[in-house]
Design a protein around this motif. Structure first.
Motif, PDB file in Angstrom:
ATOM      1  N   ALA A  10      76.412 125.335  14.754  1.00  0.00           N
ATOM      2  CA  ALA A  10      77.287 124.191  14.529  1.00  0.00           C
ATOM      3  C   ALA A  10      77.205 123.624  13.122  1.00  0.00           C
ATOM      4  N   ALA A  11      76.382 124.219  12.255  1.00  0.00           N
ATOM      5  CA  ALA A  11      76.146 123.637  10.936  1.00  0.00           C
ATOM      6  C   ALA A  11      77.396 123.621  10.080  1.00  0.00           C
ATOM      7  N   GLU A  12      77.565 122.549   9.333  1.00  0.00           N
ATOM      8  CA  GLU A  12      78.688 122.398   8.413  1.00  0.00           C
ATOM      9  C   GLU A  12      78.171 121.912   7.067  1.00  0.00           C
ATOM     10  N   LEU A  13      78.877 122.257   6.005  1.00  0.00           N
ATOM     11  CA  LEU A  13      78.621 121.717   4.689  1.00  0.00           C
ATOM     12  C   LEU A  13      79.598 120.598   4.410  1.00  0.00           C
ATOM     13  N   SER A  14      79.185 119.654   3.554  1.00  0.00           N
ATOM     14  CA  SER A  14      80.088 118.573   3.168  1.00  0.00           C
ATOM     15  C   SER A  14      81.283 119.137   2.433  1.00  0.00           C
ATOM     16  N   ARG A  15      82.456 118.666   2.815  1.00  0.00           N
ATOM     17  CA  ARG A  15      83.672 119.164   2.168  1.00  0.00           C
ATOM     18  C   ARG A  15      83.872 118.432   0.851  1.00  0.00           C
ATOM     19  N   PRO A  16      84.160 119.176  -0.253  1.00  0.00           N
ATOM     20  CA  PRO A  16      84.352 118.508  -1.548  1.00  0.00           C
ATOM     21  C   PRO A  16      85.499 117.496  -1.490  1.00  0.00           C
ATOM     22  N   ALA A  17      85.253 116.351  -2.067  1.00  0.00           N
ATOM     23  CA  ALA A  17      86.294 115.328  -2.133  1.00  0.00           C
ATOM     24  C   ALA A  17      87.351 115.737  -3.146  1.00  0.00           C
ATOM     25  N   ALA A  18      88.562 115.293  -2.934  1.00  0.00           N
ATOM     26  CA  ALA A  18      89.649 115.592  -3.875  1.00  0.00           C
ATOM     27  C   ALA A  18      89.345 114.955  -5.220  1.00  0.00           C
ATOM     28  N   ARG A  19      89.569 115.727  -6.283  1.00  0.00           N
ATOM     29  CA  ARG A  19      89.249 115.234  -7.629  1.00  0.00           C
ATOM     30  C   ARG A  19      90.472 115.372  -8.505  1.00  0.00           C
TER      31      ARG A  19
END
Length: 408
Positions: free
Chosen positions: A399-408
């Motif tokens: 179930a592991a997820e990485l933080s999704r990059p914020a829009a820049r």
């Protein structure tokens, strides 16, 4: 990485220039001993004193060491004990440098950029592995061992100011949630990380045990570290020893070997580039498990190929998905681990590749001599796939997820 590539070539050819084969092997193996023995202690030191100090200090020390070796070789022929001493001291410094540099990524970027950073780091390592040996060979050809060691020393010297100039952020908050404490990046680990032991006898041992307990008890980090260790132990033999024996058995020669290894390296670089460009993948844990299983299976399948071209194509696939797998695993671990344990966790990961995996080489070679490369490759790949089974058995990994990059 460039300096490392030049150094290892310089050490090997300096030994081969004046020593018999048995002593050349002893020189080349010497450096792995302190790395294996002291790696976990290096992780304790990185966590206690801060990885930035340890990285810069150890890099400066190995610069001085290699430049001193260059000066000594300019004045005398490369004798056994001089080269053994250099390899031994370099291994000691490496045992400090590797855990510390592995603990830096969470201090350099926010969690949503961790996968991209791991991809960039893998690309840099691949470039160093490819370009370092030719640079060392050129220096060796032009000026002998002294010039090759001097080239490595200059490259290490160039890396020191780059490390000093690197901006290190404050230590992340535990859990990799993204909010960061204001504690200095080189501050000591908190009391729970073993720093409470202070200067009393046994403090370092207690900190080491504390770090190992943290790995074992963490729902995500523990299974990922175990999975990676099993995979490394399974694939190290086929990749580092088996390919040579396979090409010799099939009559493909050094040319076939070169194409297969180059294809694997190109695949690994492509996988790292994918992580760098994408920056994020959904369901990172599940993707990590899937790519691990595919990479291990493909590595075993190289022994079934009927030609060097077919083996190179399969090795390309193994490298590609393996590059994605390795980058995702590191990003997940470094995003999830308590920041005060980063050095020790990195040391445990590094110990498998630098200390335990080489122990499988003689066993793998003996097995190939007894049964031939094909069944041994397949058995090693099946063992490596058990790392994927470890991941599949862990709900936290699936179930592991990485933080999704914020829009820049």
């Amino acid at each position: 990485m460039l300096g490392d590539g030049v150094y290892f070539l310089a050490l090997g050819f300096a030994a081969a220039k004046s020593l018999p084969p048995a002593e050349v092997g002893m020189v080349m193996a010497t450096g792995s001993v302190p790395r294996a023995v002291l790696m976990l202690g290096g992780g304790v030191i990185a966590d206690r004193f801060g990885p930035r100090r340890v990285v810069i200090g150890s890099d400066a020390v190995r610069c001085v060491l290699i430049l001193s070796a260059a000066a000594a070789l300019a004045l005398t022929s490369p004798g056994l004990w001089l080269l053994v001493a250099v390899a031994l001291l370099f291994g000691v410094v490496d045992a400090l440098f590797l855990p510390a540099v592995g603990a830096l990524p969470p201090r350099l970027v926010e969690p949503d950029q961790m996968m991209r950073l791991q991809g960039m780091r893998a690309l840099a390592m691949r470039f160093g592995n490819i370009a370092g040996p030719p640079a060392g060979g050129l220096a060796m050809g032009l000026g002998g061992p002294s010039a090759a060691f001097a080239t490595a020393g200059v490259l290490f010297a160039a890396s020191v100011p780059l490390l000093v100039a690197t901006r290190i952020g404050p230590l992340p908050a535990p859990g990799g949630a993204g909010d960061r404490s204001t504690r200095h990046p080189d501050a000591e680990a908190p009391a729970g990380a073993g720093a409470r032991a202070g200067s009393r006898a046994g403090a370092a041992w207690e900190e080491l045990r504390d770090g190992l307990r943290h790995v074992r008890r963490h729902r995500l980090v523990g299974p990922l570290v175990l999975s990676g260790a099993v995979c490394e132990l399974g694939l190290a033999g086929p990749l580092n020893v088996g390919m040579v024996l396979l090409c010799q058995d099939r009559g493909w020669g050094s040319t076939g070997y070169g194409w297969i290894i180059a294809a694997f390296g190109a695949g690994s670089a492509a996988g790292a580039l994918l992580l760098t460009v994408r920056g994020w993948l959904p369901r990172a844990g599940a993707v990590q498990i899937g790519t691990l299983l595919v990479s291990c299976t493909a590595m075993g399948a190289t022994a079934l190929a009927g030609s060097p071209a077919a083996a190179a194509a399969v090795a390309l696939l193994a490298g590609l998905v393996g590059g994605v797998c390795g980058g995702l695993a590191l990003a997940l671990i470094q995003s999830a681990v308590d920041p005060s344990y980063l050095g020790r966790v990195t040391a445990v990961i590094s110990l498998t590749g630098f200390g335990l995996a080489p122990l499988s080489y003689p066993v793998f070679g003996a097995a190939v001599a007894a049964w031939g490369p094909t069944p041994v490759f397949l058995a090693a790949a099946a063992f490596a796939c058990l790392g994927g089974v470890v991941g599949l058995a862990s709900p936290a990994v699936r179930a592991a997820e990485l933080s999704r990059p914020a829009a820049r």
